[in-house]
Design an enzyme around this catalytic site. Structure first.
Site, PDB file in Angstrom:
ATOM      1  N   GLY A  34     -26.608  16.798 -10.660  1.00 32.30           N
ATOM      2  CA  GLY A  34     -25.416  16.366 -11.579  1.00 32.30           C
ATOM      3  C   GLY A  34     -24.526  17.222 -11.930  1.00 32.30           C
ATOM      4  N   CYS A  35     -23.986  17.315 -13.323  1.00 29.74           N
ATOM      5  CA  CYS A  35     -22.920  18.416 -13.496  1.00 29.74           C
ATOM      6  C   CYS A  35     -23.687  19.832 -13.709  1.00 29.74           C
ATOM      7  CB  CYS A  35     -22.581  18.042 -15.071  1.00 29.74           C
ATOM      8  SG  CYS A  35     -21.319  19.105 -15.821  1.00 29.74           S
ATOM      9  N   TYR A  36     -23.087  20.776 -12.969  1.00 31.59           N
ATOM     10  CA  TYR A  36     -23.876  22.158 -13.192  1.00 31.59           C
ATOM     11  C   TYR A  36     -23.900  22.817 -14.496  1.00 31.59           C
ATOM     12  CZ  TYR A  36     -18.773  23.523 -11.740  1.00 31.59           C
ATOM     13  OH  TYR A  36     -17.439  23.506 -11.793  1.00 31.59           O
TER      14      TYR A  36
END
Length: 203
Positions: A34-36
């Site tokens: 997902g979002c880093y």
């Protein structure tokens, strides 16, 4: 489910505990969950992790930008490249954290973040990393930890591109931002609770 997850992962860890390296030599693993910003914030707190860099992996073009990857058409996944001391932590522990703080059953999505750039993926650099990933996924499936199939992909590592500077240490530098408070902070809190004995000591 948490008890089953940790029982299952403990068995996986025990299977390889006898093979700990004797010399200190940093190793790297590249993950997408997902979002880093979220993944980076968690691993920066794990004891034994030296650096966590946010960037992109899995695509074919050179030097992708955040704006390009955000279209979902580049093949790249938002990823973190983790450098760790294998005498302090292990690949198994890193995978335990990975499968605890993100949902590996949602295809190309984590929460409201949707697109192939948010896919659940392990970029393996060698056969050892590939086998370790396969082992833990098989153990999770056998224990029926999740109600839905695991969709995490195993992809051979080719190249990692560091994201723009403002993406690095995003959570630490932007804790007042709504996304940090509503999305990242709960993940960090979950990690700190479940891995409280494995946190870095505060300086």
């Amino acid at each position: 489910m948490k008890k089953i997850l940790f029982l299952c992962l403990s068995v996986v860890g025990m299977a390889t505990a006898q093979n700990k390296p004797t010399a200190t030599k940093y190793e790297t693993i590249t993950l997408g969950g997902g979002c880093y910003w979220c993944v980076e914030a968690v691993y920066e707190k794990l004891n034994g992790v030296q650096t966590v860099v946010s960037g992109f992996s899995g695509g074919k073009t050179a030097n992708p930008t955040y704006e390009e990857v955000s279209t979902g058409r580049t093949g790249f996944a938002e990823s973190v490249q983790i450098t760790y001391d294998p005498t302090v932590t292990s690949l198994d522990e890193i995978f335990k954290v990975f499968f605890t703080v993100h949902d590996p059953t949602t295809l190309n999505r984590q929460g409201a973040d949707e697109g192939t750039q948010y896919r659940s993926v392990i970029f393996y650099k060698n056969e050892e990393q590939k086998r370790a990933a396969q082992t833990i996924i098989a153990a999770l499936k056998k224990a029926k930890v999740y109600d839905r199939p695991i969709v995490t992909t195993l992809e051979p590592f080719t190249k990692f591109y560091k994201a723009e500077d403002y993406h690095q240490n995003y959570y630490e530098n932007n804790k007042s931002q709504p996304y940090c408070q509503m999305v990242i902070q709960p993940k960090v809190a979950k990690f700190e609770k479940l891995f409280k004995d494995r946190l870095k000591k505060k300086k």
